[in-house]
Design a protein around this motif. Structure first.
Motif, short mmCIF file in Angstrom:
data_model
loop_
_atom_site.label_atom_id
_atom_site.label_comp_id
_atom_site.label_asym_id
_atom_site.label_seq_id
_atom_site.Cartn_x
_atom_site.Cartn_y
_atom_site.Cartn_z
N PRO A 352 0.83 -1.22 0.00
CA PRO A 352 0.00 0.00 0.00
C PRO A 352 0.86 1.26 0.00
O PRO A 352 2.07 1.20 0.30
CB PRO A 352 -0.81 -0.14 1.29
CG PRO A 352 -0.03 -1.05 2.15
CD PRO A 352 0.66 -2.02 1.22
N PRO A 353 0.29 2.39 -0.31
CA PRO A 353 1.08 3.65 -0.37
C PRO A 353 1.47 4.13 1.03
O PRO A 353 0.88 5.06 1.58
CB PRO A 353 0.13 4.63 -1.06
CG PRO A 353 -1.24 4.10 -0.78
CD PRO A 353 -1.10 2.61 -0.72
N VAL A 354 2.48 3.48 1.59
CA VAL A 354 2.92 3.87 2.93
C VAL A 354 3.69 5.19 2.92
O VAL A 354 3.95 5.76 3.99
CB VAL A 354 3.82 2.75 3.52
CG1 VAL A 354 3.02 1.49 3.79
CG2 VAL A 354 5.01 2.46 2.60
N ASP A 355 4.05 5.67 1.73
CA ASP A 355 4.78 6.93 1.64
C ASP A 355 3.85 8.13 1.54
O ASP A 355 4.32 9.25 1.27
CB ASP A 355 5.71 6.91 0.45
CG ASP A 355 4.96 6.76 -0.86
OD1 ASP A 355 3.82 6.27 -0.83
OD2 ASP A 355 5.51 7.14 -1.92
N ALA A 356 2.56 7.93 1.75
CA ALA A 356 1.61 9.03 1.61
C ALA A 356 1.90 10.17 2.59
O ALA A 356 1.87 11.34 2.19
CB ALA A 356 0.18 8.52 1.79
N PRO A 357 2.21 9.91 3.87
CA PRO A 357 2.53 11.04 4.76
C PRO A 357 3.77 11.81 4.32
O PRO A 357 3.79 13.04 4.38
CB PRO A 357 2.73 10.37 6.13
CG PRO A 357 2.02 9.08 6.04
CD PRO A 357 2.16 8.64 4.62
N VAL A 358 4.80 11.08 3.88
CA VAL A 358 6.03 11.75 3.43
C VAL A 358 5.74 12.56 2.17
O VAL A 358 6.21 13.70 2.02
CB VAL A 358 7.14 10.72 3.18
CG1 VAL A 358 8.42 11.40 2.72
CG2 VAL A 358 7.39 9.91 4.45
N MET A 359 4.97 11.99 1.25
CA MET A 359 4.62 12.69 0.02
C MET A 359 3.84 13.96 0.32
O MET A 359 4.10 15.03 -0.26
CB MET A 359 3.83 11.76 -0.89
CG MET A 359 3.44 12.37 -2.22
SD MET A 359 4.82 12.50 -3.36
CE MET A 359 5.04 10.76 -3.77
N ALA A 360 2.86 13.86 1.21
CA ALA A 360 2.06 15.03 1.54
C ALA A 360 2.89 16.12 2.22
O ALA A 360 2.75 17.31 1.90
CB ALA A 360 0.89 14.63 2.44
N LEU A 361 3.78 15.71 3.13
CA LEU A 361 4.62 16.69 3.82
C LEU A 361 5.59 17.36 2.87
O LEU A 361 5.77 18.59 2.91
CB LEU A 361 5.37 16.00 4.96
CG LEU A 361 6.18 16.90 5.90
CD1 LEU A 361 5.27 17.86 6.63
CD2 LEU A 361 6.97 16.06 6.89
N ALA A 362 6.21 16.57 1.99
CA ALA A 362 7.18 17.14 1.05
C ALA A 362 6.50 18.01 -0.01
O ALA A 362 7.06 19.01 -0.45
CB ALA A 362 7.98 16.03 0.39
N THR A 363 5.30 17.64 -0.42
CA THR A 363 4.60 18.42 -1.43
C THR A 363 4.06 19.73 -0.86
O THR A 363 4.11 20.77 -1.50
CB THR A 363 3.44 17.59 -2.03
OG1 THR A 363 3.96 16.37 -2.54
CG2 THR A 363 2.75 18.35 -3.14
N THR A 364 3.56 19.66 0.36
CA THR A 364 2.96 20.85 0.97
C THR A 364 4.01 21.83 1.47
O THR A 364 3.90 23.04 1.23
CB THR A 364 2.04 20.44 2.13
OG1 THR A 364 1.09 19.49 1.65
CG2 THR A 364 1.32 21.65 2.70
N VAL A 365 4.99 21.32 2.16
CA VAL A 365 6.00 22.19 2.80
C VAL A 365 7.32 22.16 2.06
O VAL A 365 7.92 23.20 1.78
CB VAL A 365 6.19 21.79 4.28
CG1 VAL A 365 7.14 22.76 4.97
CG2 VAL A 365 4.85 21.74 5.00
N GLY A 366 7.80 20.96 1.74
CA GLY A 366 9.09 20.81 1.08
C GLY A 366 9.86 19.66 1.68
O GLY A 366 9.58 19.22 2.81
#
Length: 409
Positions: A352-366
């Protein structure tokens, strides 16, 4: 049958009455003899138990630090008929005779011909500034070989990294940053190196992983030069702040008359020295960004959090808590390593997309949000621990008897 007049029978005692009279102790003697409670000299037991500490102590404060390191508190001192640890240490210092310095192995009178203190301070300052100079030289060397082959760029970068590590090692082994309680865990240097390396290359690596890369060797790693230079030069203000905290801590120890009073005075000192170092590091980061460029505010904030984390870890290690310092660095490393690991795990089929929190944090903030969160959380943890651990007498004496780590929270 009649008895003679005069009542001779009343003057004769029965055998039971005679035994009872002989067995009963006089009441006057029983009231005059109070029950015995403990030894007449309770401090004598401590004198024998800590004979070596008391015999070789320079003053009563060193004995107080040693007693506190062995778990003696103000409540313990009350059982020895003293109001606090400092009062108990003063009695031990007064009663135990001083040991002969000539009988101590390796001890003796101070040498008459020593290096001047000014020269020693100059050498320490130079060693603390050396990492910054080496980092600037390494960055300039890398900038001069941008058009060279990948092998040349790799060799130049590896050489600069080795020289920078040696310079940092020399800096932390001299002056106020030198450990006084052994070497500490061997993994602490590895965790510190990881966090520093992530501050230089971590944002680029995470961005490449989120984009589906990295494609090596065609894609050359991009280093964050400004934060690296600022962190390298931050060793000098870290040494100055550590020296200020050590000097003030010993003065507070000398002026305090109890462990509670000592703790109340040390906590503001720790907060003040942390803010002082943070201000110096922020000035270095802003100056490096103005000169070198290429640093966004979030990356500078992450570098500031990393600098405070490394400073607090070294301060705890210097004052006798290397295990806690290593644990704080290890927690930051675990959080930083978790982000790219989740991105790589998410690439596996059927996961499953376990990287979703990292992706959201990096996309939103950097991408710099990952080290910022990790280092800030670890630094706050070490600060909270320091507000408890650095309030004891054993944390403010050069060489307390016994390991401080085992007796402090």
């Amino acid at each position: 049958m009649t008895t003679p007049e005069g009542g001779a029978t009343g003057a004769v005692e029965t055998p039971g009455e005679a035994r009872a009279d002989r067995a009963a102790p006089p009441r006057k003697d029983a009231a005059a003899r109070p029950p015995r409670r403990g030894p007449a000299d309770p401090v004598r037991m401590l004198m024998h138990r800590h004979q070596e500490l008391c015999a070789h102590a320079v003053d009563a404060l060193e004995i107080a630090a040693g007693l506190e390191a062995h778990g003696v508190t103000d409540r313990t001192a009350a059982r020895f008929r003293h109001r606090d640890v400092f009062s108990l240490a003063e009695e031990l210092y007064a009663r135990v005779p001083r040991a002969d310095p000539a009988a101590v192995p390796g001890a003796g009178p101070p040498p008459h011909a020593t290096a001047p203190a000014r020269r020693s301070r100059t050498v320490c300052v130079a060693l603390h500034l050396l990492p910054g100079a080496v980092c600037v030289a390494a960055a300039a060397a890398l900038a001069s070989v941008t058009t060279a082959t990948p092998a040349v760029r790799t060799a130049v970068g590896a050489s600069g990294l080795v020289l920078l590590a040696l310079a940092v090692r020399l800096g932390v082994r001299s002056g106020p940053l030198r450990l006084r309680h052994g070497t500490g865990p061997r993994t602490a240097g590895l965790w510190a190196g990881w966090t520093a390396g992530y501050a230089v290359y971590g944002d680029w690596l995470l961005g490449q992983l989120l984009a589906g890369g990295p494609d090596l060797p065609p894609t050359a790693p991009r280093a964050a030069v400004a934060p690296a230079v600022a962190l390298a030069f931050a060793l000098a203000p870290a040494a100055g702040c550590a020296h200020w905290f050590t000097v003030r801590g010993r003065r507070v120890l000398a002026a305090s008359r109890g462990l509670g009073e000592l703790a109340a005075r040390v906590r503001p000192l720790l907060l003040a020295v942390t803010l002082l170092f943070l201000g110096a590091l922020a000035a270095l980061l802003l100056g490096a960004e103005a000169v070198l460029g290429g640093g966004d505010p979030l990356a500078l904030g992450a570098a500031a959090a990393l600098g405070v984390l490394l400073f607090l870890a070294r301060l705890l290690a210097v004052h006798g808590f290397p295990e806690a310092a290593a644990a704080g660095l290890a927690s930051a490393v675990a959080l930083e390593a978790l982000a790219p690991a989740l991105v790589l795990i998410a690439r596996l089929p059927g996961v499953p997309p376990v990287d979703a929190p990292v992706m959201a944090l990096a996309t939103t903030v950097g991408p710099a949000a990952v080290p910022a969160v990790a280092c800030t959380a670890a630094a706050l943890g070490l600060l909270v621990h320091g507000l408890r651990a650095l309030t004891g007498a054993c944390a403010h004496w050069p060489a307390p008897s016994g390991p401080a780590e085992a007796h402090r929270p």
